[in-house]
Design an enzyme around this catalytic site. Structure first.
Site, short mmCIF file in Angstrom:
data_model
loop_
_atom_site.label_atom_id
_atom_site.label_comp_id
_atom_site.label_asym_id
_atom_site.label_seq_id
_atom_site.Cartn_x
_atom_site.Cartn_y
_atom_site.Cartn_z
N LYS A 1 -14.41 8.10 -3.68
CA LYS A 1 -15.68 8.74 -3.13
C LYS A 1 -16.33 9.97 -3.61
O LYS A 1 -17.59 10.14 -3.64
CB LYS A 1 -15.55 8.62 -1.43
N HIS B 1 0.85 -1.26 -0.16
CA HIS B 1 0.04 0.00 -0.10
C HIS B 1 0.80 1.13 -0.01
O HIS B 1 0.16 2.32 0.14
CB HIS B 1 -0.80 0.15 1.28
N THR C 1 -8.24 6.73 -1.95
CA THR C 1 -9.64 6.05 -2.13
C THR C 1 -10.89 7.25 -1.89
O THR C 1 -11.92 6.95 -2.32
CB THR C 1 -9.85 4.99 -1.23
C1 NBG Z 1 -2.51 3.84 1.89
C2 NBG Z 1 -2.11 4.72 0.59
C3 NBG Z 1 -3.19 5.17 -0.02
C4 NBG Z 1 -4.22 4.03 -0.37
C5 NBG Z 1 -4.56 3.19 0.93
C6 NBG Z 1 -5.35 1.99 0.65
C7 NBG Z 1 -0.92 3.14 3.64
C8 NBG Z 1 0.29 2.55 4.07
N1 NBG Z 1 -1.21 3.20 2.36
O1 NBG Z 1 -2.77 5.95 -1.23
O2 NBG Z 1 -1.35 5.88 1.20
O3 NBG Z 1 -5.24 4.31 -1.05
O4 NBG Z 1 -3.41 2.69 1.50
O5 NBG Z 1 -4.64 1.32 -0.46
O6 NBG Z 1 -1.85 3.56 4.67
#
Ligand code: NBG
Length: 842
Positions: free
Chosen positions: A684, A381, A680
């Site tokens: 939304k 992530h 995300t």
């Molecule tokens: C976060 C990212 C976001 C992503 C979300 C869900 C962490 C480590 N990562 O860009 O910064 O949308 O994860 O995937 O929190």
């Protein structure tokens, strides 16, 4: 009480077992709910209806709703027992599930019935009752919320699944703003009682820490190792039923709470040491006390590693116990469980599953490794180096000595493979090794996760490319088939149907009521872009959401904003890479323009910020102070009247987010290209008809492709351009010197104009931007302003804007979490739906 049940619920189309329970517990009419509430008020809460507070009514209704989930919950368990389908185990240190009551009512199709039942208790606006719910803030931001959206989609698609995590006693802090600064308050979300969980002490698991390992030989003379921990902790599962949308089954979140094995040390007590007697208990129980903020600091590292091992070990043992109960052989583990590692937080699962299989179950290494590898998959992530977890070797050894031995063995076997492929190339070995030996030795959890998993995915197309090209290039060359992408998604139930009742009504009327599960239906809106009457309805929906938010801003901050102005919103965690300060500098530019009387073409705007900064992240906290300083100056300057208002909404959380996304005209997604894995919030906003001003970063790239470049305000340097900017020796001070506007902006900041005359306050921020600007705020500034001019121009053409807004909603069905979860199910998990058709046993 009556023993008969309606065979089919007219509202939700859900058949209920005729023999099961009574109307108050399972009936689905308003009268049934009312009776259920009355019963719970009296018998579960010990309150009389006469003096029931909104909180009492919230509890009573929640219990009544939970009763209705129980049939589904048990039916799903029953199905697992009998049909034995493969199930997903989603391991995540964070689940940001948000308020449960209103969402569960939506899922069960009971919103109107609940409103009517509440009406009979004298409640005119159900929101008064729903809003008293304390949400469990068991996550920091996007990652935890994504886990919650995926659990919901899994349940709605009837894919058997359990989300495994930690039941933190204190979740993410509550944020107050005092004197413009963020103040953190402990989040006591459990204080009023939380009616959504079921405790299962009989399913407790025991987890070890510390101690040493011993070698022994079994009856067949085989070399075996046994771990003798010095401490053990018990994990007690707390289950939260996760309702699917209008289905008979139900998913589950299983959150572990830590408890001491012996809650009291009688030996210490008898010797007069009362404090010592409870010390161990308190020590063990701190394990599930508090959620760590994602600030990448060293503080509490030991406890954090303990938390990770604690919930992973409990969860894997739980899965094994589940197979045992159902009489399934260990070798069939991968045929029954698809274990997803949500980032590296649960990556210790690779070593723990090996330990359970080799040490405890007596499997040989190769068989255990085949099972582990076929069961685990890992989602990355983030590319930010500070967020890629590494644990110092000594810390690791002291807490998990056996796991370290296993990791050494896994690493040795892996490196041998690499050696055969790259003979004599020591450099590659050093780069890919699970043990980092470049400085103080450490375990690289991301490498462990990649080596131990059958699939590794990023969370947006661009991000997944970067995961392969820059984060794990050697691994991607070794195992190209392992690497894949699953672009994130969000649930349209909570984020549109629930959060935006105005749009929900319009969509249900125009494209049919099934759109929340058949998201492609949104495409049918496209031709309506040419229908002025429909565009008026579209605009009216947006205005209604903006009025609702304006009211909330007034209530919370005593600030009046004009709902007809352009609502320009940036809500997300505060981080330099997300560049809230770029937005803030843009505001100052706009302010200067207003002060100079150059207001022609400016759209009246309400600029809204929200988000929490990690408590230890000084620059992020200063950015909050900066925004509030700007807000105070702008809002109190009569020259800005009717043109510009700035609001920092305190305590951004799921509950507030539900009011914010629907109210946005413009969504700011302005991170430095290459740094936001996906985002995300951007989805939304777009699903709720906001237009995006954004960079080519994360999922913005795909949002733009879907909605069409002409319906997206693009600006800024690409990932490659950012890289060459830095490679070529970026000197932001020269850019500032070459821009009269930037010079003027920084001079104004330094004069103390936004800090009550204090010329020192924002110095660290100014120095950071002018002196190094690691996130290229200055380099992208002119392009950002130019894009904002395009926004102003587009806003002047009412129907044109509304048509663009409509197209954003119409074309963003791709970003439903149902699509994302289906992709995981088909390509990574190999799971298929298991439908609950009928009753569950009593
Ligand atoms: C976060 C990212 C976001 C992503 C979300 C869900 C962490 C480590 N990562 O860009 O910064 O949308 O994860 O995937 O929190």
């Amino acid at each position: 009480m009556t023993a008969t049940q309606p065979a089919l619920n007219a509202v939700a189309g859900i058949p209920l077992p005729a023999s099961y329970g009574d109307r108050q517990r399972t009936g689905l009419t308003a009268a049934d709910l009312f009776e259920g509430m009355a019963e719970h008020l009296f018998f579960s809460l010990g309150r009389s209806a006469i003096d029931a507070s909104p909180h009492d009514l919230y509890m009573a209704l929640s219990y009544a709703v939970r009763d209705r989930l129980m049939t589904r919950h048990l039916a799903s368990k029953d199905l697992l027992r009998h049909q034995q389908p493969k199930a997903v185990a989603y391991l995540s240190a964070e689940f940001l599930i948000g308020p449960q009551l209103a969402n569960n009512l939506l899922m069960l199709g009971l919103q109107n019935e609940a409103a009517e039942a509440l009406g009979r208790f004298g409640v005119t606006d159900p929101e008064q009752v729903y809003s008293v719910e304390e949400e469990p803030g068991l996550g920091n931001g996007g990652l935890g919320r994504l886990a919650a959206c995926y659990c919901e989609s899994l349940a709605s698609l009837e894919l058997p699944a359990t989300g495994y995590g930690i039941r933190y006693e204190f979740g993410i802090f509550d944020q107050l703003i005092k004197g413009g600064w963020q103040v953190e308050i402990t989040d006591k979300w459990l204080k009023g009682g939380w009616p959504w969980e079921l405790v299962h002490p009989t399913k407790a698991q025991v987890v070890g820490f510390g101690g040493h390992t011993e070698v022994w030989h079994d009856e067949q003379g085989r070399y075996r190792v046994r771990w003798v921990p010095s401490e053990v902790v018990v994990g007690i599962p707390h289950d939260v039923p996760i309702a699917g949308y209008r289905v008979n089954s139900c998913g589950r979140l299983r959150l572990w709470r830590a408890e001491a094995t012996e809650s009291f040390d009688f030996h210490a007590f008898n010797s007069g040491d009362y404090h010592g007697a409870v010390e161990l208990k308190v020590g063990c129980e701190t394990l599930s006390k508090v959620l760590y903020p994602n600030d990448g600091t060293a503080g509490g590292r030991r406890l954090r590693l303990m938390q990770q091992h604690f919930f992973v070990s409990c969860s894997l043992q739980d899965m094994l116990a589940n197979l045992r109960r159902r009489g399934i052989a260990i070798a069939d583990f991968p045929r029954h469980w698809a274990v997803q590692l949500n980032d590296t937080h649960p990556a210790i699962a690779v070593a723990e599953l090996m330990r359970l299989l080799v040490d405890e179950q007596g499997l040989d290494w190769d068989q255990a490794w085949a099972i582990t590898n076929a069961s685990l998959a890992y989602t990355n992530h983030t590319l930010l180096p500070e967020a890629l977890e590494c644990w110092g070797l000594e810390l690791f050894r002291s807490l998990l000595p056996r796991h370290l031995e296993l990791i050494y063995e896994i690493n040795a076997r892996f490196l041998q493979r690499v050696r055969l492929r790259h003979p004599g190339n020591e450099q590659i070995l050093r780069r890919v090794s699970i043990i980092d030996e470049s400085g103080a030795k450490a375990v690289r959890m991301a490498h462990l996760a990649v080596v131990g998993s059958h699939h590794v995915n990023g969370v947006a197309a661009l991000h997944s490319e970067l995961v392969q090209a820059s984060l794990f290039p050697e691994f991607a060359a070794l195992w190209p088939e392992k690497f894949t992408n699953v672009t994130n998604g969000v649930t349209p139930r909570r984020w549109v149907a629930l959060a935006n009742p105005y749009l929900n009504a319009l969509l249900s009327e125009s494209i049919g009521p099934n759109w929340p599960m058949q998201i492609e239906a949104l495409k049918q809106l496209e031709p309506l872009q040419h229908d002025p009457a429909f565009l008026e309805q579209w605009a009216a929906c947006k205005l209604a959401s903006k009025r609702r938010l304006a009211q909330m801003i007034d209530q919370r901050h005593g600030l009046l904003v004009d709902p007809t102005s352009l609502f320009d919103i940036q809500v997300k965690r505060i981080h330099e890479y997300k560049r809230q300060h770029l937005n803030a500098l843009g505001l100052i530019a706009r302010y200067l323009r207003i002060k100079a009387g150059e207001t022609a073409g400016l759209a009246p705007r309400t600029v809204i910020f929200g988000g929490k900064a990690a408590p230890g992240y000084a620059m992020a906290k200063l950015i909050i102070r900066f925004i509030n300083g700007i807000a105070e100056t702008i809002n109190s300057d009569p020259d800005t009247k009717g043109l510009l208002k700035v609001v920092f909404l305190a305590d951004f959380n799921v509950q507030l987010a539900e009011k914010i996304y629907p109210a946005a005209d413009l969504s700011q997604q302005i991170s430095t290209a290459g740094l936001e894995a996906s985002g995300t919030g951007n989805m939304k906003f777009a699903l709720n008809g906001a237009l995006t001003i954004g960079t080519l970063d994360g999922a913005n790239v795909e949002i733009r492709e879907h909605v069409g470049a002409e319906n997206f305000f693009l600006f800024g340097r690409t990932t490659e351009q950012i890289a060459s900017l830095h490679n070529d020796g970026y000197r932001p001070w020269e850019w500032v010197a070459a821009s009269p506007l930037l010079e003027q902006i920084f001079a104004l900041i330094e004069s103390g104009h936004f800090s009550g005359g204090d010329s020192e306050l924002f110095k660290p921020l100014v120095q950071n931007l002018v002196g190094s600007d690691p996130y290229a705020v200055i380099a992208d500034f002119a392009a950002y302003l130019e894009a904002q001019d395009r926004v102003d121009a587009a806003w002047q053409q009412h129907n044109y804007w509304q048509a663009m807004s409509l197209l954003n909603t119409a074309r963003c069905g791709f970003f439903s979490s149902d699509r994302a979860v289906r992709e995981y199910a088909a390509h990574i998990w190999q799971v298929t739906p298991a439908r609950v058709e009928m009753s569950c046993p009593i």
